[in-house]
Design a protein around this motif. Structure first.
Motif, PDB file in Angstrom:
ATOM      1  N   ALA A 197       0.884  -1.259  -0.013  1.00 24.23           N
ATOM      2  CA  ALA A 197      -0.064  -0.005   0.148  1.00 24.23           C
ATOM      3  C   ALA A 197       0.933   1.248   0.023  1.00 24.23           C
ATOM      4  CB  ALA A 197      -0.848   0.007   1.403  1.00 24.23           C
ATOM      5  N   TYR A 218      -5.633   3.287   3.992  1.00 16.97           N
ATOM      6  CA  TYR A 218      -4.969   2.057   3.603  1.00 16.97           C
ATOM      7  C   TYR A 218      -5.057   0.957   4.574  1.00 16.97           C
ATOM      8  CZ  TYR A 218      -3.505   5.463   0.092  1.00 16.97           C
ATOM      9  OH  TYR A 218      -3.604   6.511  -0.816  1.00 16.97           O
ATOM     10  N   SER A 224       2.138  -7.220   4.929  1.00 14.51           N
ATOM     11  CA  SER A 224       1.780  -6.121   3.887  1.00 14.51           C
ATOM     12  C   SER A 224       2.756  -5.022   4.260  1.00 14.51           C
ATOM     13  CB  SER A 224       0.135  -5.530   4.363  1.00 14.51           C
ATOM     14  OG  SER A 224      -0.710  -6.162   3.989  1.00 14.51           O
ATOM     15  N   LEU A 263       3.804  -0.877   3.773  1.00 12.30           N
ATOM     16  CA  LEU A 263       2.924   0.263   3.858  1.00 12.30           C
ATOM     17  C   LEU A 263       3.809   1.460   3.831  1.00 12.30           C
ATOM     18  CD1 LEU A 263       0.235   1.854   4.414  1.00 12.30           C
ATOM     19  CD2 LEU A 263       0.671   1.786   6.855  1.00 12.30           C
ATOM     20  N   ILE A 283      -2.754   0.106  -3.955  1.00 15.34           N
ATOM     21  CA  ILE A 283      -2.699  -1.270  -3.140  1.00 15.34           C
ATOM     22  C   ILE A 283      -2.494  -2.356  -4.226  1.00 15.34           C
ATOM     23  CG2 ILE A 283      -3.819  -2.884  -1.517  1.00 15.34           C
ATOM     24  CD1 ILE A 283      -5.422  -0.548  -0.056  1.00 15.34           C
TER      25      ILE A 283
END
Length: 366
Positions: free
Chosen positions: A151, A183, A240, A242, A256
Protein backbone atom coordinates in the motif's frame (compact mmCIF):
# COMPACT_ATOMS: atom_id res chain seq x y z
CA UNK A 1 -32.23 3.44 16.15
CA UNK A 2 -35.22 5.58 15.17
CA UNK A 3 -36.58 6.63 11.80
CA UNK A 4 -35.63 9.19 10.68
CA UNK A 5 -32.54 9.14 12.86
CA UNK A 6 -31.57 12.53 14.31
CA UNK A 7 -27.98 13.64 13.62
CA UNK A 8 -26.07 16.64 14.94
CA UNK A 9 -22.82 17.73 13.29
CA UNK A 10 -19.95 19.27 15.26
CA UNK A 11 -17.21 20.84 13.13
CA UNK A 12 -17.98 22.46 9.78
CA UNK A 13 -14.64 22.48 8.00
CA UNK A 14 -13.87 21.43 4.45
CA UNK A 15 -15.07 17.81 4.76
CA UNK A 16 -18.47 18.74 6.25
CA UNK A 17 -19.94 19.65 2.87
CA UNK A 18 -19.42 16.11 1.56
CA UNK A 19 -21.24 14.69 4.58
CA UNK A 20 -24.07 17.20 4.32
CA UNK A 21 -24.54 16.38 0.65
CA UNK A 22 -25.05 12.72 1.56
CA UNK A 23 -27.09 13.10 4.73
CA UNK A 24 -29.29 16.12 4.09
CA UNK A 25 -31.53 14.34 1.58
CA UNK A 26 -31.40 10.84 3.07
CA UNK A 27 -34.77 9.56 4.33
CA UNK A 28 -33.27 7.41 7.12
CA UNK A 29 -31.62 10.35 8.85
CA UNK A 30 -32.40 13.96 9.61
CA UNK A 31 -29.71 16.54 10.25
CA UNK A 32 -31.14 18.35 13.26
CA UNK A 33 -28.41 20.79 14.27
CA UNK A 34 -24.88 21.93 13.49
CA UNK A 35 -22.23 23.54 15.68
CA UNK A 36 -18.79 25.02 15.19
CA UNK A 37 -16.40 27.22 17.17
CA UNK A 38 -17.02 29.75 14.40
CA UNK A 39 -20.69 30.63 14.89
CA UNK A 40 -20.86 32.33 11.49
CA UNK A 41 -19.66 29.18 9.77
CA UNK A 42 -22.29 27.13 11.60
CA UNK A 43 -25.00 29.58 10.58
CA UNK A 44 -23.87 29.47 6.95
CA UNK A 45 -23.98 25.66 6.92
CA UNK A 46 -27.40 25.57 8.58
CA UNK A 47 -28.76 27.95 5.97
CA UNK A 48 -28.04 25.39 3.23
CA UNK A 49 -30.27 22.68 4.75
CA UNK A 50 -33.91 23.44 5.56
CA UNK A 51 -34.89 22.84 9.16
CA UNK A 52 -31.36 22.68 10.57
CA UNK A 53 -30.46 24.76 13.64
CA UNK A 54 -27.09 26.42 14.23
CA UNK A 55 -26.45 25.95 17.96
CA UNK A 56 -23.66 25.79 20.50
CA UNK A 57 -21.74 22.55 20.95
CA UNK A 58 -23.23 22.11 24.41
CA UNK A 59 -26.76 22.58 23.09
CA UNK A 60 -26.15 20.11 20.26
CA UNK A 61 -24.80 17.41 22.57
CA UNK A 62 -27.96 17.59 24.68
CA UNK A 63 -30.46 18.35 21.93
CA UNK A 64 -33.47 16.07 22.50
CA UNK A 65 -33.71 15.17 18.80
CA UNK A 66 -30.03 14.33 18.29
CA UNK A 67 -29.43 10.58 18.61
CA UNK A 68 -26.00 10.51 16.94
CA UNK A 69 -23.26 13.13 16.95
CA UNK A 70 -21.20 13.35 13.76
CA UNK A 71 -17.82 14.60 14.97
CA UNK A 72 -15.95 16.42 12.17
CA UNK A 73 -13.64 18.45 14.39
CA UNK A 74 -9.85 18.46 13.98
CA UNK A 75 -8.13 15.28 15.28
CA UNK A 76 -6.92 16.94 18.47
CA UNK A 77 -10.55 17.53 19.48
CA UNK A 78 -11.89 14.08 18.58
CA UNK A 79 -11.50 12.58 22.05
CA UNK A 80 -13.04 15.54 23.88
CA UNK A 81 -16.09 15.96 21.64
CA UNK A 82 -16.75 12.23 21.17
CA UNK A 83 -16.35 11.64 24.91
CA UNK A 84 -18.77 14.45 25.74
CA UNK A 85 -21.31 13.02 23.28
CA UNK A 86 -21.00 9.56 24.83
CA UNK A 87 -21.41 11.04 28.30
CA UNK A 88 -24.59 12.70 27.03
CA UNK A 89 -25.90 9.29 25.92
CA UNK A 90 -25.43 9.91 22.21
CA UNK A 91 -24.03 7.58 19.58
CA UNK A 92 -20.94 8.92 17.83
CA UNK A 93 -19.62 8.78 14.29
CA UNK A 94 -16.25 10.49 14.01
CA UNK A 95 -13.88 11.43 11.22
CA UNK A 96 -10.60 9.53 11.20
CA UNK A 97 -8.56 8.96 13.20
CA UNK A 98 -10.69 7.85 16.13
CA UNK A 99 -8.50 9.93 18.47
CA UNK A 100 -4.95 11.29 18.43
CA UNK A 101 -3.56 8.68 20.84
CA UNK A 102 -4.31 5.02 21.38
CA UNK A 103 -4.98 5.33 25.16
CA UNK A 104 -7.60 8.00 24.42
CA UNK A 105 -9.23 5.72 21.85
CA UNK A 106 -9.26 2.74 24.21
CA UNK A 107 -10.84 4.89 26.93
CA UNK A 108 -13.43 6.20 24.47
CA UNK A 109 -14.48 2.68 23.47
CA UNK A 110 -14.67 1.58 27.10
CA UNK A 111 -16.88 4.57 27.90
CA UNK A 112 -19.17 3.84 24.96
CA UNK A 113 -19.58 0.23 26.07
CA UNK A 114 -20.43 1.32 29.61
CA UNK A 115 -22.91 3.89 28.29
CA UNK A 116 -24.52 1.44 25.87
CA UNK A 117 -24.02 3.65 22.82
CA UNK A 118 -22.47 2.95 19.44
CA UNK A 119 -19.29 4.38 17.97
CA UNK A 120 -18.56 4.52 14.26
CA UNK A 121 -15.58 6.02 12.50
CA UNK A 122 -14.36 6.95 9.05
CA UNK A 123 -13.11 5.95 6.60
CA UNK A 124 -16.22 4.58 4.96
CA UNK A 125 -14.63 4.74 1.50
CA UNK A 126 -13.68 1.08 1.95
CA UNK A 127 -17.39 0.22 1.79
CA UNK A 128 -17.59 1.33 -1.85
CA UNK A 129 -17.28 -0.84 -4.93
CA UNK A 130 -13.49 -0.46 -5.19
CA UNK A 131 -12.28 -2.15 -2.00
CA UNK A 132 -15.35 -4.38 -1.67
CA UNK A 133 -15.01 -5.80 -5.20
CA UNK A 134 -11.38 -6.62 -4.45
CA UNK A 135 -12.38 -8.26 -1.18
CA UNK A 136 -15.04 -10.35 -2.92
CA UNK A 137 -12.45 -11.49 -5.45
CA UNK A 138 -10.05 -12.54 -2.69
CA UNK A 139 -12.79 -14.30 -0.73
CA UNK A 140 -13.85 -16.20 -3.85
CA UNK A 141 -10.33 -17.62 -4.26
CA UNK A 142 -9.59 -15.73 -7.47
CA UNK A 143 -5.91 -15.19 -6.56
CA UNK A 144 -5.52 -18.28 -4.40
CA UNK A 145 -4.14 -17.94 -0.90
CA UNK A 146 -3.22 -14.27 -0.25
CA UNK A 147 0.47 -13.99 0.57
CA UNK A 148 1.28 -10.30 0.69
CA UNK A 149 0.16 -6.79 -0.15
CA UNK A 150 1.64 -3.35 -0.70
CA UNK A 151 0.00 0.00 0.00
CA UNK A 152 1.54 3.30 -1.13
CA UNK A 153 0.50 6.93 -0.64
CA UNK A 154 2.92 9.67 -1.72
CA UNK A 155 2.08 13.38 -1.95
CA UNK A 156 4.11 16.60 -1.51
CA UNK A 157 1.90 17.68 1.41
CA UNK A 158 -1.56 19.11 2.04
CA UNK A 159 -0.30 22.64 2.67
CA UNK A 160 -0.17 23.09 -1.10
CA UNK A 161 -3.99 23.16 -1.32
CA UNK A 162 -5.48 23.37 2.19
CA UNK A 163 -5.91 26.97 3.49
CA UNK A 164 -5.48 25.91 7.16
CA UNK A 165 -3.17 22.87 7.12
CA UNK A 166 -1.68 23.29 10.60
CA UNK A 167 -3.30 20.18 12.09
CA UNK A 168 -1.79 17.96 9.40
CA UNK A 169 1.63 18.66 10.90
CA UNK A 170 0.66 18.66 14.59
CA UNK A 171 0.37 15.62 16.89
CA UNK A 172 -2.41 13.46 15.47
CA UNK A 173 -1.49 14.48 11.94
CA UNK A 174 1.23 13.44 9.53
CA UNK A 175 0.75 11.16 6.54
CA UNK A 176 0.21 8.02 8.60
CA UNK A 177 -2.51 9.22 10.97
CA UNK A 178 -4.12 11.42 8.29
CA UNK A 179 -4.08 9.14 5.23
CA UNK A 180 -3.08 5.83 6.78
CA UNK A 181 -6.60 5.01 8.01
CA UNK A 182 -7.75 4.57 4.39
CA UNK A 183 -4.96 2.14 3.54
CA UNK A 184 -4.84 0.23 6.83
CA UNK A 185 -8.64 -0.11 6.90
CA UNK A 186 -8.57 -1.45 3.34
CA UNK A 187 -5.82 -3.93 4.21
CA UNK A 188 -7.83 -5.21 7.19
CA UNK A 189 -10.94 -5.58 5.02
CA UNK A 190 -8.89 -7.43 2.41
CA UNK A 191 -6.56 -9.57 4.55
CA UNK A 192 -7.86 -9.45 8.11
CA UNK A 193 -6.50 -8.03 11.37
CA UNK A 194 -2.85 -7.30 12.14
CA UNK A 195 -0.88 -8.94 14.93
CA UNK A 196 2.44 -7.04 14.83
CA UNK A 197 4.31 -4.31 12.96
CA UNK A 198 7.80 -3.06 12.19
CA UNK A 199 8.15 0.63 11.25
CA UNK A 200 10.59 3.37 10.24
CA UNK A 201 9.95 7.12 9.94
CA UNK A 202 11.60 10.40 8.97
CA UNK A 203 10.91 14.13 8.69
CA UNK A 204 12.14 16.02 5.61
CA UNK A 205 11.90 19.52 7.04
CA UNK A 206 10.77 21.34 10.17
CA UNK A 207 8.45 23.91 8.56
CA UNK A 208 5.98 24.09 5.66
CA UNK A 209 4.70 27.02 3.61
CA UNK A 210 0.95 27.44 3.02
CA UNK A 211 0.26 27.53 -0.71
CA UNK A 212 -3.31 28.86 -0.93
CA UNK A 213 -5.96 30.97 0.76
CA UNK A 214 -5.71 34.05 2.99
CA UNK A 215 -2.61 32.67 4.74
CA UNK A 216 -0.68 32.19 1.51
CA UNK A 217 3.07 32.18 2.20
CA UNK A 218 2.78 31.70 5.97
CA UNK A 219 5.17 29.11 7.44
CA UNK A 220 3.90 26.55 9.91
CA UNK A 221 5.90 24.16 12.14
CA UNK A 222 6.16 20.43 11.46
CA UNK A 223 5.97 18.41 14.67
CA UNK A 224 5.47 14.89 13.29
CA UNK A 225 7.13 12.37 11.00
CA UNK A 226 6.28 13.12 7.38
CA UNK A 227 7.39 9.82 5.83
CA UNK A 228 6.46 6.51 7.45
CA UNK A 229 7.10 3.00 6.13
CA UNK A 230 6.39 -0.33 7.73
CA UNK A 231 5.57 -4.01 7.55
CA UNK A 232 2.26 -5.33 8.87
CA UNK A 233 2.06 -8.96 9.95
CA UNK A 234 -1.55 -10.10 9.50
CA UNK A 235 -2.98 -12.69 11.85
CA UNK A 236 -3.28 -15.27 9.05
CA UNK A 237 0.39 -14.89 8.11
CA UNK A 238 0.15 -12.51 5.15
CA UNK A 239 2.58 -9.57 5.12
CA UNK A 240 1.71 -6.05 3.96
CA UNK A 241 4.15 -3.23 3.31
CA UNK A 242 2.87 0.31 3.86
CA UNK A 243 4.35 3.65 2.80
CA UNK A 244 2.72 7.01 3.59
CA UNK A 245 4.54 10.23 2.72
CA UNK A 246 4.06 13.99 2.63
CA UNK A 247 7.62 14.34 1.34
CA UNK A 248 7.51 12.90 -2.19
CA UNK A 249 6.04 14.25 -5.40
CA UNK A 250 4.17 11.25 -6.84
CA UNK A 251 4.37 7.50 -7.37
CA UNK A 252 3.55 5.13 -10.21
CA UNK A 253 2.79 2.31 -7.76
CA UNK A 254 -0.75 1.01 -7.48
CA UNK A 255 -2.40 2.36 -4.30
CA UNK A 256 -2.79 -1.23 -3.14
CA UNK A 257 -1.71 -4.54 -4.65
CA UNK A 258 -2.52 -7.95 -3.22
CA UNK A 259 -0.40 -10.90 -4.27
CA UNK A 260 -1.70 -14.46 -4.07
CA UNK A 261 -0.45 -17.91 -5.02
CA UNK A 262 -2.28 -17.85 -8.34
CA UNK A 263 -2.77 -14.17 -9.14
CA UNK A 264 -2.44 -10.51 -8.25
CA UNK A 265 -5.05 -7.81 -7.70
CA UNK A 266 -4.46 -4.10 -8.27
CA UNK A 267 -6.87 -2.29 -5.93
CA UNK A 268 -7.97 1.34 -6.47
CA UNK A 269 -7.20 4.22 -4.14
CA UNK A 270 -9.04 3.58 -0.85
CA UNK A 271 -9.44 7.34 -0.47
CA UNK A 272 -12.13 6.90 -3.12
CA UNK A 273 -15.25 4.75 -3.02
CA UNK A 274 -14.92 3.26 -6.49
CA UNK A 275 -12.30 2.66 -9.18
CA UNK A 276 -11.02 -0.20 -11.29
CA UNK A 277 -10.01 -3.49 -9.71
CA UNK A 278 -7.57 -5.27 -12.04
CA UNK A 279 -6.62 -8.95 -11.98
CA UNK A 280 -3.61 -10.76 -13.40
CA UNK A 281 -3.79 -14.56 -13.28
CA UNK A 282 -0.72 -16.75 -13.05
CA UNK A 283 0.05 -17.70 -16.64
CA UNK A 284 -2.78 -15.49 -17.91
CA UNK A 285 -2.68 -13.29 -21.00
CA UNK A 286 -2.53 -10.00 -19.11
CA UNK A 287 -4.38 -7.67 -16.77
CA UNK A 288 -8.19 -7.57 -16.93
CA UNK A 289 -10.64 -5.25 -15.21
CA UNK A 290 -13.17 -6.88 -12.89
CA UNK A 291 -16.75 -5.70 -13.05
CA UNK A 292 -17.95 -4.19 -9.75
CA UNK A 293 -19.29 -7.12 -7.78
CA UNK A 294 -19.69 -5.79 -4.24
CA UNK A 295 -20.02 -2.57 -2.27
CA UNK A 296 -22.26 0.48 -2.08
CA UNK A 297 -22.56 1.83 -5.63
CA UNK A 298 -21.89 5.55 -6.18
CA UNK A 299 -21.32 5.97 -2.45
CA UNK A 300 -20.16 9.17 -0.78
CA UNK A 301 -18.89 10.24 2.62
CA UNK A 302 -21.54 9.56 5.20
CA UNK A 303 -22.51 6.11 3.93
CA UNK A 304 -20.70 4.68 6.96
CA UNK A 305 -23.05 6.59 9.24
CA UNK A 306 -26.02 5.30 7.23
CA UNK A 307 -24.57 1.80 7.63
CA UNK A 308 -24.25 2.42 11.39
CA UNK A 309 -27.89 3.51 11.65
CA UNK A 310 -29.00 0.33 9.87
CA UNK A 311 -26.82 -2.05 11.92
CA UNK A 312 -28.19 -4.48 14.49
CA UNK A 313 -27.02 -7.40 16.62
CA UNK A 314 -26.95 -9.70 13.61
CA UNK A 315 -24.90 -7.30 11.47
CA UNK A 316 -22.69 -4.89 13.44
CA UNK A 317 -21.59 -1.58 11.91
CA UNK A 318 -18.93 -1.99 9.25
CA UNK A 319 -17.20 1.38 9.80
CA UNK A 320 -17.13 0.67 13.51
CA UNK A 321 -15.27 2.04 16.48
CA UNK A 322 -13.73 -1.40 16.98
CA UNK A 323 -12.27 -1.27 13.47
CA UNK A 324 -11.01 2.28 14.02
CA UNK A 325 -9.43 1.29 17.35
CA UNK A 326 -7.54 -1.57 15.69
CA UNK A 327 -6.45 0.67 12.80
CA UNK A 328 -5.18 3.28 15.29
CA UNK A 329 -3.39 0.52 17.18
CA UNK A 330 -1.63 -0.46 13.93
CA UNK A 331 -0.60 3.12 13.16
CA UNK A 332 0.57 4.12 16.63
CA UNK A 333 2.45 0.82 16.91
CA UNK A 334 4.24 1.63 13.64
CA UNK A 335 5.30 5.00 15.03
CA UNK A 336 6.40 3.40 18.29
CA UNK A 337 8.35 0.77 16.37
CA UNK A 338 10.07 3.51 14.36
CA UNK A 339 10.99 5.39 17.53
CA UNK A 340 12.19 2.34 19.45
CA UNK A 341 13.72 0.33 16.61
CA UNK A 342 11.88 -2.91 17.35
CA UNK A 343 8.96 -5.11 16.33
CA UNK A 344 5.78 -4.18 18.21
CA UNK A 345 2.91 -6.57 18.88
CA UNK A 346 -0.60 -5.12 18.84
CA UNK A 347 -2.92 -5.16 21.83
CA UNK A 348 -6.15 -5.32 19.81
CA UNK A 349 -7.72 -7.40 17.12
CA UNK A 350 -10.96 -7.09 15.18
CA UNK A 351 -13.17 -9.32 13.08
CA UNK A 352 -13.30 -8.49 9.40
CA UNK A 353 -16.55 -6.57 8.92
CA UNK A 354 -19.35 -8.25 7.02
CA UNK A 355 -18.80 -7.82 3.28
CA UNK A 356 -21.03 -5.32 1.51
CA UNK A 357 -23.12 -6.97 -1.20
CA UNK A 358 -23.45 -5.04 -4.45
CA UNK A 359 -25.98 -2.40 -3.41
CA UNK A 360 -27.29 0.02 -6.06
CA UNK A 361 -27.39 3.69 -5.14
CA UNK A 362 -31.17 3.76 -5.14
CA UNK A 363 -31.18 1.14 -2.38
CA UNK A 364 -28.58 2.45 0.08
CA UNK A 365 -29.58 6.08 -0.43
CA UNK A 366 -33.19 5.44 0.54
Amino acid sequence: MGDPHGVGIVGLGVISRAYLNTLAQHPRVRVVAVADLDAARAAAAAATVPGVEAVSVERLLHHPEVATVLNLTIPAAHAEISGAAIDAGRNVYVEKPLTVTFPEARSLMDRSAAAGVRVGCAPDTVLGTGTQTARAAIDSGLIGRPLSASAVMVTPGHERWHPDPDFYYAPGGGPLLDMGPYYVSALVHLLGPVRAVIGAASRLRDARTIGSGPRLGQRIPVEVSTHVSGVLEHADGALSTLTTSFDGVATTAAPIEVQGESGTLAVPDPNNFDGEVRHLALGGPGWRVLEPGAGYVAASRGVGLIDLVGADEARPPRASGAMALHVLDVMTALLRSAAEGRRVELTTTVARPAPVPLTPAQEWSR
